[in-house]
Write a protein that holds these residues in place. Structure first.
Motif, PDB file in Angstrom:
ATOM      1  N   UNK A  56      -8.997  -1.682   5.724  1.00  0.00           N
ATOM      2  CA  UNK A  56      -9.415  -2.715   6.668  1.00  0.00           C
ATOM      3  C   UNK A  56     -10.210  -3.815   5.972  1.00  0.00           C
ATOM      4  N   UNK A  57     -11.143  -3.429   5.110  1.00  0.00           N
ATOM      5  CA  UNK A  57     -11.945  -4.435   4.414  1.00  0.00           C
ATOM      6  C   UNK A  57     -11.102  -5.283   3.467  1.00  0.00           C
ATOM      7  N   UNK A  58     -10.109  -4.669   2.829  1.00  0.00           N
ATOM      8  CA  UNK A  58      -9.201  -5.434   1.976  1.00  0.00           C
ATOM      9  C   UNK A  58      -8.415  -6.448   2.777  1.00  0.00           C
ATOM     10  N   UNK A  59      -7.917  -6.036   3.941  1.00  0.00           N
ATOM     11  CA  UNK A  59      -7.178  -6.956   4.814  1.00  0.00           C
ATOM     12  C   UNK A  59      -8.066  -8.117   5.256  1.00  0.00           C
ATOM     13  N   UNK A  60      -9.309  -7.826   5.596  1.00  0.00           N
ATOM     14  CA  UNK A  60     -10.247  -8.882   6.009  1.00  0.00           C
ATOM     15  C   UNK A  60     -10.461  -9.877   4.874  1.00  0.00           C
ATOM     16  N   UNK A  61     -10.618  -9.374   3.658  1.00  0.00           N
ATOM     17  CA  UNK A  61     -10.835 -10.242   2.495  1.00  0.00           C
ATOM     18  C   UNK A  61      -9.663 -11.200   2.303  1.00  0.00           C
ATOM     19  N   UNK A  62      -8.455 -10.672   2.325  1.00  0.00           N
ATOM     20  CA  UNK A  62      -7.282 -11.525   2.116  1.00  0.00           C
ATOM     21  C   UNK A  62      -7.076 -12.491   3.285  1.00  0.00           C
ATOM     22  N   UNK A  63      -7.455 -12.097   4.483  1.00  0.00           N
ATOM     23  CA  UNK A  63      -7.363 -12.989   5.640  1.00  0.00           C
ATOM     24  C   UNK A  63      -8.302 -14.176   5.462  1.00  0.00           C
ATOM     25  N   UNK A  64      -9.514 -13.916   4.974  1.00  0.00           N
ATOM     26  CA  UNK A  64     -10.464 -15.006   4.721  1.00  0.00           C
ATOM     27  C   UNK A  64      -9.932 -15.937   3.632  1.00  0.00           C
ATOM     28  N   UNK A  65      -9.341 -15.370   2.593  1.00  0.00           N
ATOM     29  CA  UNK A  65      -8.737 -16.203   1.543  1.00  0.00           C
ATOM     30  C   UNK A  65      -7.656 -17.111   2.123  1.00  0.00           C
ATOM     31  N   UNK A  66      -6.837 -16.556   2.997  1.00  0.00           N
ATOM     32  CA  UNK A  66      -5.767 -17.331   3.626  1.00  0.00           C
ATOM     33  C   UNK A  66      -6.342 -18.442   4.498  1.00  0.00           C
ATOM     34  N   UNK A  67      -7.404 -18.151   5.234  1.00  0.00           N
ATOM     35  CA  UNK A  67      -8.029 -19.168   6.090  1.00  0.00           C
ATOM     36  C   UNK A  67      -8.584 -20.317   5.257  1.00  0.00           C
ATOM     37  N   UNK A  68      -9.178 -19.999   4.121  1.00  0.00           N
ATOM     38  CA  UNK A  68      -9.712 -21.055   3.239  1.00  0.00           C
ATOM     39  C   UNK A  68      -8.574 -21.904   2.691  1.00  0.00           C
ATOM     40  N   UNK A 127      -1.177 -12.605  -0.660  1.00  0.00           N
ATOM     41  CA  UNK A 127      -0.569 -11.330  -0.283  1.00  0.00           C
ATOM     42  C   UNK A 127      -1.502 -10.200  -0.674  1.00  0.00           C
ATOM     43  N   UNK A 128      -1.524  -9.177   0.128  1.00  0.00           N
ATOM     44  CA  UNK A 128      -2.321  -7.999  -0.173  1.00  0.00           C
ATOM     45  C   UNK A 128      -1.547  -7.171  -1.193  1.00  0.00           C
ATOM     46  N   UNK A 129      -2.087  -6.990  -2.392  1.00  0.00           N
ATOM     47  CA  UNK A 129      -1.340  -6.258  -3.413  1.00  0.00           C
ATOM     48  C   UNK A 129      -1.175  -4.766  -3.085  1.00  0.00           C
ATOM     49  N   UNK A 130      -2.029  -4.239  -2.228  1.00  0.00           N
ATOM     50  CA  UNK A 130      -1.915  -2.826  -1.858  1.00  0.00           C
ATOM     51  C   UNK A 130      -0.793  -2.581  -0.861  1.00  0.00           C
ATOM     52  N   UNK A 131      -0.666  -3.476   0.111  1.00  0.00           N
ATOM     53  CA  UNK A 131       0.340  -3.271   1.157  1.00  0.00           C
ATOM     54  C   UNK A 131       1.580  -4.142   0.972  1.00  0.00           C
ATOM     55  N   UNK A 132       1.458  -5.196   0.162  1.00  0.00           N
ATOM     56  CA  UNK A 132       2.559  -6.134   0.000  1.00  0.00           C
ATOM     57  C   UNK A 132       2.673  -7.116   1.162  1.00  0.00           C
ATOM     58  N   UNK A 133       1.770  -6.988   2.139  1.00  0.00           N
ATOM     59  CA  UNK A 133       1.795  -7.866   3.312  1.00  0.00           C
ATOM     60  C   UNK A 133       1.474  -9.297   2.905  1.00  0.00           C
ATOM     61  N   UNK A 134       2.368 -10.224   3.269  1.00  0.00           N
ATOM     62  CA  UNK A 134       2.162 -11.638   2.997  1.00  0.00           C
ATOM     63  C   UNK A 134       1.345 -12.225   4.145  1.00  0.00           C
ATOM     64  N   UNK A 135       0.142 -12.684   3.842  1.00  0.00           N
ATOM     65  CA  UNK A 135      -0.770 -13.170   4.865  1.00  0.00           C
ATOM     66  C   UNK A 135      -0.661 -14.677   5.044  1.00  0.00           C
ATOM     67  N   UNK A 136      -0.344 -15.381   3.965  1.00  0.00           N
ATOM     68  CA  UNK A 136      -0.309 -16.840   4.003  1.00  0.00           C
ATOM     69  C   UNK A 136       0.734 -17.315   3.014  1.00  0.00           C
ATOM     70  N   UNK A 137       1.528 -18.276   3.412  1.00  0.00           N
ATOM     71  CA  UNK A 137       2.554 -18.804   2.531  1.00  0.00           C
ATOM     72  C   UNK A 137       2.805 -20.270   2.841  1.00  0.00           C
ATOM     73  N   UNK A 138       2.663 -21.098   1.841  1.00  0.00           N
ATOM     74  CA  UNK A 138       2.984 -22.521   1.971  1.00  0.00           C
ATOM     75  C   UNK A 138       4.025 -22.833   0.920  1.00  0.00           C
TER      76      UNK A 138
END
Length: 64
Positions: A13-25, A49-60
């Protein structure tokens, strides 16, 4: 970040939150303006992208 992550009781959960904040910035108007000013090729891409899950959070893709 590493110290916080290693002490976390819920690393996933904390890893997902971190990558979400990166995407927002990255998606902020100020950063998007700067990205738009970079010299780009047709395959230019910025992503978070979260390297643990491979989930792409932000893409431009290219701004062409």
């Amino acid at each position: 970040m590493k110290a916080d992550y290693s002490q976390s009781e819920n690393k996933k959960l904390d890893g997902e939150k971190y990558f979400q904040v990166c995407a927002e910035v990255l998606n902020s108007p100020m950063v998007m303006k700067e990205i738009g000013e970079l010299k780009q090729t047709n395959d230019f891409r910025v992503s978070v992208a979260n390297p643990d899950s491979g989930k792409n959070i932000f893409n431009v893709c290219s701004f062409f």
